[in-house]
Design an enzyme around this catalytic site. Structure first.
Site, PDB file in Angstrom:
ATOM      1  CB  CYS A   1     -21.272  60.003  28.394  1.00  0.00           C
ATOM      2  SG  CYS A   1     -22.233  58.862  27.383  1.00  0.00           S
TER       3      CYS A   1
ATOM      4  CG  HIS B   1     -21.833  54.743  30.702  1.00  0.00           C
ATOM      5  ND1 HIS B   1     -21.512  55.877  31.667  1.00  0.00           N
ATOM      6  CD2 HIS B   1     -21.696  55.096  29.647  1.00  0.00           C
ATOM      7  CE1 HIS B   1     -21.397  56.846  30.417  1.00  0.00           C
ATOM      8  NE2 HIS B   1     -21.554  56.245  29.326  1.00  0.00           N
TER       9      HIS B   1
ATOM     10  CB  CYS C   1     -15.107  59.433  25.630  1.00  0.00           C
ATOM     11  SG  CYS C   1     -16.116  57.763  26.117  1.00  0.00           S
TER      12      CYS C   1
ATOM     13  N   GLY D   1     -20.915  60.344  23.308  1.00  0.00           N
ATOM     14  CA  GLY D   1     -20.598  59.794  22.378  1.00  0.00           C
ATOM     15  C   GLY D   1     -20.954  61.393  21.287  1.00  0.00           C
TER      16      GLY D   1
END
Lengths: 459, 313
Positions: free
Chosen positions: A134, A389, A421, A423
């Site tokens: 991300c 996102h 954040c 993954g």
């Protein structure tokens, strides 16, 4: 002694020489256009600065306006818009780095190359992709900034793209049985929603506050959209839409985000079912949307920007990527932001605007609470819950939104942070300082002076 | 011309509003960057300026204001963020009467209210202003909004609830005690504003001094454009003050080491008179409210001077 040096810097600014006749223009070095109490850094010509930050609209995967647009067209649109906005000749670009997460790796690298040619960039310019999940878009910016600092080139384009309509999240092949022996490795295989439930349970973020956070995201985004705030950062995409039934294609121009729900309230979101856990708290309404989109940020040295007379949108100050427990990967910003802020020589209080990616309301509100940030400084124009996102584009998208917001705020916003954040248990954050494009006082005519006349006229 | 030499660097000088021969001088060691402070109370005698009291502080003093209701009371603004209250009539051991510690950074200026005589206002490098009452141990209210050091605060001589502030964020703001937000936000200069003052004869006229070397005179009813720009200083204007005795007269002290007197109505924007007796930054400035034409200055050269504007200092 720190006290004395701070006093010295305050007094030094008062003594700095102001040239006669520049009362309407202000140089960054001596203007007081800052929100931090003290000037902590001077202006250096080898600063890495951002002169353009643009994005496509963000639209819902499979249903939104960009569902039939591929990565090539998305990237070519933002490449081209960046070149048009800055007037930089394409051959001057030293490298293009594209953040991309879900697209097939080698094919995506090839698509990034093809998009260059669509945008009129010559074959002499290289391109590569980067994948830190991300944060890929932010990592692309950090990579370009680092390469410029290292002297590999002076102008670099950082981009991000995601086509979640065509490439949903998936795991291919079997799972290595050895994973059972490593709890953290098991954490890496958890669906993201489960990690969100873990954060909510471990840190006591209840459903109600998550829904309120999500509703606020929609409300802020709707207000920003209604006020036309996204106009400066959005590049309309000329593309096609296929009718799902007849297969008929028609040409369209997509120019607005379509995930924002102005009517969402904490109460309306409270009716949604949880997805990942019975008695859980994470719903489709308080999670980020699945989205298509792209964004691009043009970086160069301050020397180069001044030479080209390009207004400086922001200065890249620091970047940090950190690792955290994969099963609560959402806490990443709470660790990454302090690291990046410290690396910039600042404190959290010095940051005027935060763009913290709202992967889930649980983790975003946890990070805001944990860092003790004033909620009003976070995602003033909404976040991924409202806007979406698009994984690989999110870092560049947030940077575009942040820098344009700081530009609108002018002198009242000096430092901004982009963070998300990641993954598999990481976090990333970068600190940007407002550039002089955000500091343009209107010239005022002095009575009895001819300041606004050309030098030739004054003789 | 009477002169007094202070061991530290002068930051502010103020005439007593009760005793015409008396003045206070706030000083700081090492140009106020590091070290101690000292408050001097001076008496102007035929033989020159004589010290009648002195108070030492652990950090430099940047400003001082006399009480408008008690002739022996004064308050000093200290580099450690505190305001120190002194009573000349109190026994030596009793001073400072109080040390009001609320500002988080250097306290840059203090002004006593001429109308509501129990109130004073302080400005600080922590970007805030605080209003205090003698009757209360803590501040009455805090005014936030400036985004950089606030360098100067001054009560309106006409309205007991109104004061202004000048800040390094390049703005001058007008405040009303009864409202938390400024009643006027004036983007007065393109550079830091170090000082501002109210005209004593017209409640709408203010003057501002900036590091852009200019003084501007404004009518607060039409803040779009200044009434006059006064050019002549070669460096930052550190202090501007309207005359207590003439509507169009104002004085200024500058980092160009000069003190100047201006008639802002005269047009042309050039100074009427100028004095360059200081050999370092001229920082403190006051015009006597009791003796017309008497002016005092203090500077980083450690000199405090008192003279009549018709004489050379």
């Amino acid at each position: 002694m720190e006290h004395a040096s701070q006093r010295l810097s305050v007094l030094a600014k008062q003594i700095s020489t102001v040239q006669d006749g520049v009362s309407g223009l202000s140089l960054q070095a001596c203007s007081a256009g800052d929100s931090a109490a003290y000037q902590r850094r001077g202006v250096a010509l080898d600063d890495v600065v951002i002169v353009s930050a643009l994005r496509t609209p963000l639209t819902k995967a499979r249903r939104g306006g960009l569902r039939d647009t591929d990565a090539i067209d998305l990237l070519a649109t933002v490449y081209r818009a960046t070149l048009d906005a800055t007037g930089v000749e394409p051959a001057a670009i030293g490298d293009i780095v594209v953040g991309s997460v879900l697209g097939p790796s080698s094919q995506r690298a090839n698509e990034a190359r093809i998009a260059m040619f669509f945008a009129g960039i010559p074959d002499t310019v290289p391109v590569r992709t980067v994948n830190r999940q991300c944060s890929s878009g932010l990592q692309a910016i950090a990579d370009v900034a680092a390469a410029i600092k290292a002297g590999y080139y002076t102008v670099g384009l950082a981009a991000g793209v995601e086509t979640m309509s065509a490439h949903p999240m998936s795991w291919e092949g079997g799972v290595n049985p050895g994973v059972e022996r490593f709890p953290q490795a098991q954490g890496c295989l958890m669906p993201m929603g489960v990690t969100s439930e873990n954060v909510a349970a471990r840190f006591g973020i209840d459903r109600r506050s998550q829904d309120a956070f999500a509703a606020a995201s929609h409300r802020k985004a709707a207000a920003a959209q209604a006020a036309g705030k996204f106009k400066a950062e959005i590049v309309p995409v000329q593309t096609k839409l296929k009718d799902p039934k007849t297969g008929e294609e028609r040409a369209v121009v997509i120019d607005a985000d379509d995930g924002i729900r102005a009517d969402a309230t904490a109460e309306s979101l409270a009716g949604l079912k949880t997805v990942f856990k019975r008695d859980g708290t994470t719903t489709a309404g308080n999670s980020s949307q699945v989205t298509d989109g792209a964004a691009a940020v043009l970086l160069m040295t301050r020397r180069e920007a001044l030479r080209r007379r390009l207004p400086i949108l922001g200065v890249f100050r620091s970047f940090a990527a950190v690792g955290v427990d994969p099963s609560i990967m959402g806490v990443g910003p709470a660790v990454a932001i302090p690291a990046a802020v410290k690396a910039a020589g600042l404190a959290i209080d010095d940051i005027d605007v935060f763009e913290i990616n709202e992967a889930f309301a649980s983790q975003a509100s946890y990070c805001v609470r944990e860092l003790g940030i004033d909620g009003a400084r976070v995602n003033p124009n909404g976040g991924a819950i409202a806007l979406g996102h698009p994984l690989g584009a999110t870092g560049t998208r947030c940077t575009a939104t942040l820098l344009h917001e700081m530009k609108r705020r002018g002198r009242t916003a000096r430092f901004g942070v982009v963070s998300m954040c990641i993954g598999s248990g990481m976090g990333a954050a970068a600190v940007f300082e407002a550039g002089d494009a955000a500091d343009c006082p209107s010239p005022r005519v002095m009575p009895g002076s001819d300041l606004n006349l050309s030098r030739d006229f004054r003789g | 011309m009477p002169r007094f030499r202070t061991p530290f660097n002068g930051y502010s000088v103020k005439f007593s509003p009760f005793v015409e021969s008396r003045l206070a001088v706030a000083t700081a060691q090492n140009f106020g960057i590091i070290g101690n402070g000292r408050l001097h109370v001076l008496e102007s005698t035929p033989g020159g300026l004589v010290e009648v009291a002195a108070f030492d502080t652990a950090d430099g003093l940047y400003d001082v204001a006399w009480s408008e209701e008690n002739e022996s009371l004064l308050v000093a603004a200290c580099g450690d963020g505190s305001l120190k209250l002194y009573d000349l009539a109190a026994p030596a051991g009793a001073n400072p009467l109080r040390s009001l510690q609320e500002h988080r950074k250097e306290c840059s200026s203090v002004s006593w209210n001429l109308r509501r005589r129990d109130l004073f206002v302080s400005s600080s490098w922590d970007d805030t202003l605080k209003v205090w009452s003698l009757a209360r141990p803590s501040s009455l209210s805090t005014f936030t909004g400036h985004t950089y050091c606030v360098y100067h605060a001054a009560w309106s001589p006409h309205h007991g609830d109104v004061f202004l502030s000048a800040s390094g964020d390049t703005s001058v703001r007008l405040w009303d005690l009864r409202q938390p937000m400024p009643t006027l936000l004036l983007p007065a200069h393109a550079f830091e504003v170090l000082s501002a003052d109210w005209c004593k004869y017209n409640d709408c006229i203010i003057a501002t001094g900036s590091i852009d070397k200019t003084i501007k005179v404004w009518d607060v009813r039409s803040p779009q454009r200044e009434l006059a720009t006064l050019l002549g200083h070669g460096y930052a204007v550190r202090r501007v003050q309207f005359s207590p005795h003439a509507e169009s007269l104002l004085a200024s002290a500058s980092y160009d080491m000069s003190v100047r007197l201006w008639d802002w109505r005269a047009g042309g924007g050039a100074p009427m008179r100028g004095w360059d007796h200081h050999s370092e930054f001229a920082v403190g400035l006051d015009m006597s409210p009791l003796q017309e034409g008497v002016i005092a200055s203090s500077g980083w050269d450690g000199q405090t001077c008192v003279w009549h504007i018709n004489n050379a200092p």
